[in-house]
Structure formats: C-alpha cells, structure tokens
Design a protein around this motif. Structure first.
Motif, PDB file in Angstrom:
ATOM      1  N   ARG A 102       0.829  -1.207   0.000  1.00  0.00           N
ATOM      2  CA  ARG A 102       0.000   0.000   0.000  1.00  0.00           C
ATOM      3  C   ARG A 102       0.864   1.259   0.000  1.00  0.00           C
ATOM      4  O   ARG A 102       1.836   1.371   0.742  1.00  0.00           O
ATOM      5  N   PHE A 103       0.501   2.230  -0.865  1.00  0.00           N
ATOM      6  CA  PHE A 103       1.138   3.540  -0.818  1.00  0.00           C
ATOM      7  C   PHE A 103       0.468   4.351   0.283  1.00  0.00           C
ATOM      8  O   PHE A 103      -0.733   4.251   0.506  1.00  0.00           O
ATOM      9  N   ASN A 104       1.243   5.124   0.993  1.00  0.00           N
ATOM     10  CA  ASN A 104       0.814   5.940   2.127  1.00  0.00           C
ATOM     11  C   ASN A 104      -0.670   6.328   2.059  1.00  0.00           C
ATOM     12  O   ASN A 104      -1.079   7.119   1.221  1.00  0.00           O
ATOM     13  N   ARG A 105      -1.470   5.802   2.955  1.00  0.00           N
ATOM     14  CA  ARG A 105      -2.916   6.066   2.926  1.00  0.00           C
ATOM     15  C   ARG A 105      -3.260   7.492   3.331  1.00  0.00           C
ATOM     16  O   ARG A 105      -4.386   7.950   3.128  1.00  0.00           O
ATOM     17  N   MET A 106      -2.290   8.229   3.911  1.00  0.00           N
ATOM     18  CA  MET A 106      -2.515   9.638   4.244  1.00  0.00           C
ATOM     19  C   MET A 106      -2.373  10.540   3.019  1.00  0.00           C
ATOM     20  O   MET A 106      -2.877  11.657   3.003  1.00  0.00           O
ATOM     21  N   ALA A 107      -1.657  10.050   2.002  1.00  0.00           N
ATOM     22  CA  ALA A 107      -1.495  10.819   0.771  1.00  0.00           C
ATOM     23  C   ALA A 107      -2.809  10.819  -0.005  1.00  0.00           C
ATOM     24  O   ALA A 107      -3.570   9.858   0.026  1.00  0.00           O
ATOM     25  N   ARG A 108      -3.086  11.916  -0.711  1.00  0.00           N
ATOM     26  CA  ARG A 108      -4.352  12.009  -1.432  1.00  0.00           C
ATOM     27  C   ARG A 108      -4.477  10.920  -2.480  1.00  0.00           C
ATOM     28  O   ARG A 108      -5.550  10.339  -2.658  1.00  0.00           O
ATOM     29  N   VAL A 109      -3.388  10.623  -3.187  1.00  0.00           N
ATOM     30  CA  VAL A 109      -3.461   9.572  -4.198  1.00  0.00           C
ATOM     31  C   VAL A 109      -3.692   8.219  -3.527  1.00  0.00           C
ATOM     32  O   VAL A 109      -4.398   7.352  -4.073  1.00  0.00           O
TER      33      VAL A 109
END
Length: 295
Positions: free
Chosen positions: A188-195
């Motif tokens: 998973r890519f950083n879930r805090m990032a908008r993308v």
C-alpha cells in the motif's frame, strides 16, 4: 516616487526579504529599508507587515506590485540602456514526492536552460500539508494532486493527468488488475497521501479483496518492493522514461483507468506569481509529449 525605488520594491517581492533584495540590486539593508520607508510616507500607506519575519507585503503592497512591474516595463521599453539586471527571484515551492521523481526535475532543468535566474527553495510533503502551507503564505506555489475542495484564496492549474496502474513482478499471479490485486500481497502507498486515499476508495468501491502486506510512504519504495517480488501495488503512471525496472509489468487500474490530476496550486494574491507561472509553463512543456486531456 522614482523608478529606483520601484526596482527595490519589486526586488523585495521577488527575493522574499529586504536583505536578499539588497544583495540583488547592490544596496545595503539600511538603504533598502530607507527607500521603502520613504515610499510608504509618500503614499501614506503601509506596504509591509513588519510584525512578521521576514516582513510580508500588505494588501496595499500587493496592489502596488503589479503597477510597479508595469511602470518598470514601460520605463525599460524606452531604452535598453535603462534596463537593470534584477531578473529572477526566489520561488518557495512545495511538491508531492511523486512529482519530485517525475516531471518536476525536467521542468526545473528547462527553467535553468532558459536562464531566468529563478532560485528554487523546495519543500516536499503530502498534498494537504502543502495546500495549507500555500494558504498560510509559507509557500508561493506547490505541485500537488488536485485538491478535494476548492478554496477561494487558491487557484489550481492542472498540467497533467496520470493514469493509475497496477504494478507487479513478472512472476506475480494474475493477468488483470483484479486478479493481481486479489491473488498477491498488497503493498500500500501511504494512505494519508491524497493519491493513496483515491486508490483505497476505488478498491472499496469495486469490492476488491486485498491483503495488505506493508505500507510505504514513497513511490520509489513501493516500486522497489514490487520489483523484488514482495507484492503488487497501485501507483500513478508518471510517463517518465524508465519509470519501472524490467522485472515489473503493469496493467491499467480500472476500465477506464482511475486518473489523478497533477497541477500547480497558487494563491490568488502573490507577488511572485510571475515566477510560479514561469514554472507552470515549463511543467506544461515537459509533460506535453505525454499529456492527456485534463479538461
């Protein structure tokens, strides 16, 4: 009011401080301060808020800057011999991590080749963090994913639309985006990032069952993990050369694929807007060969 004082005023706006302006135009800090004090007394208004460090332009100062630039341009148009070398300026720029390894270096190199003399002071972060810094005046502009909510004080200039893709090691099980995501560990890519939130929302909307194996806060880290066969992920296809290693294959995420719009976020009132717009022009140029419709 004389043109020398206008040059000083514009230099402060472009360089971000009295001291930096003095260095650019060859004046001491005290001489710069005296010129601005005299201009304020002549106009009967305060041009800089000196309670902040460094001082920032007031609303009156912001209104005067545009007129000052026009007057200087007219003055210089009378004769090349009147021109003074005070071009360029300091651009306090923010950028999401994905753009720093994508289009931004290409655009900055283009600006450098054009010889515009723009000094970049770069800060990286997540879109919502950079948006707040632009709003508070800590940044002049930021390369970000399109904001979820529009703000009257800010303007978003899109320059590129990126398709999201599922990336997987060549040995990963599955041929479609759904099969790859449901049959392999999910990086998973950083879930805090908008993308990251965009991708999570789409996975939920489609009812995909993924087994999260790890979460990483950089695209480069995600790509490295996938390249070493530790799972699959969903990332933006930034369109830059050699984006993924040979061990990685990719398929579109969705049909049509999920898209994210990348753009330059700027305040509506900004004395260095011309520097930001120069950067925007460079971003549009370098992304043009790969540009997708962003209407």
């Amino acid at each position: 009011m004389d043109v020398k004082t206008l040059y000083t005023l514009v230099a402060i706006a472009d360089r971000g401080s009295f001291a930096e302006a003095g260095k650019a135009i060859g004046l001491t800090l005290s001489a710069v301060s005296m010129q601005i004090r005299a201009l304020e007394e002549e106009l009967g208004t305060v041009l800089f808020d000196r309670t902040r460090r460094p001082p920032v332009l007031t609303d009156s100062g912001l209104r005067l800057i545009d007129g000052a630039r026009d007057l200087i341009a007219h003055w210089e148009s009378l004769s090349d011999s009147l021109k003074r070398e005070v071009s360029g300026g300091v651009l306090k720029l923010g950028a999401v991590h994905t753009s720093v390894s994508g289009w931004l270096p290409l655009a900055l190199r283009r600006l450098q080749k054009q010889g515009q003399g723009i000094e970049i002071r770069l800060t990286t972060g997540l879109t919502h963090e950079l948006e707040n810094e632009v709003l508070r005046g800590q940044l002049d502009a930021a390369v970000v994913t399109e904001p979820e909510l529009s703000r009257g004080e800010l303007v978003f200039h899109p320059f590129f639309a990126e398709a999201m893709v599922v990336i997987a090691h060549k040995t990963a099980v599955g041929d479609t985006d759904q099969a790859l995501l449901e049959n392999n560990p999910y990086v998973r890519f950083n879930r805090m990032a908008r993308v990251g939130r965009m991708v999570s929302a789409e996975i939920e909307r489609r009812g995909l069952e993924v087994q999260s194996a790890m979460e990483i806060d950089s695209i480069e880290g995600v790509i490295a993990m996938v390249a070493n066969g530790l799972g699959v992920s969903v990332v933006p296809n930034r369109g830059v050369a050699n984006e993924f290693p040979p061990s990685i294959r990719s398929v579109p995420f969705g049909d049509p694929p999920l898209m994210r719009r990348l753009g330059l976020l700027m305040p509506r009132e900004n004395p260095r807007a011309h520097l930001s717009l120069s950067l925007l022009g460079a971003l549009e140029e370098v992304s043009k060969p790969k540009a997708r419709k962003i209407a």
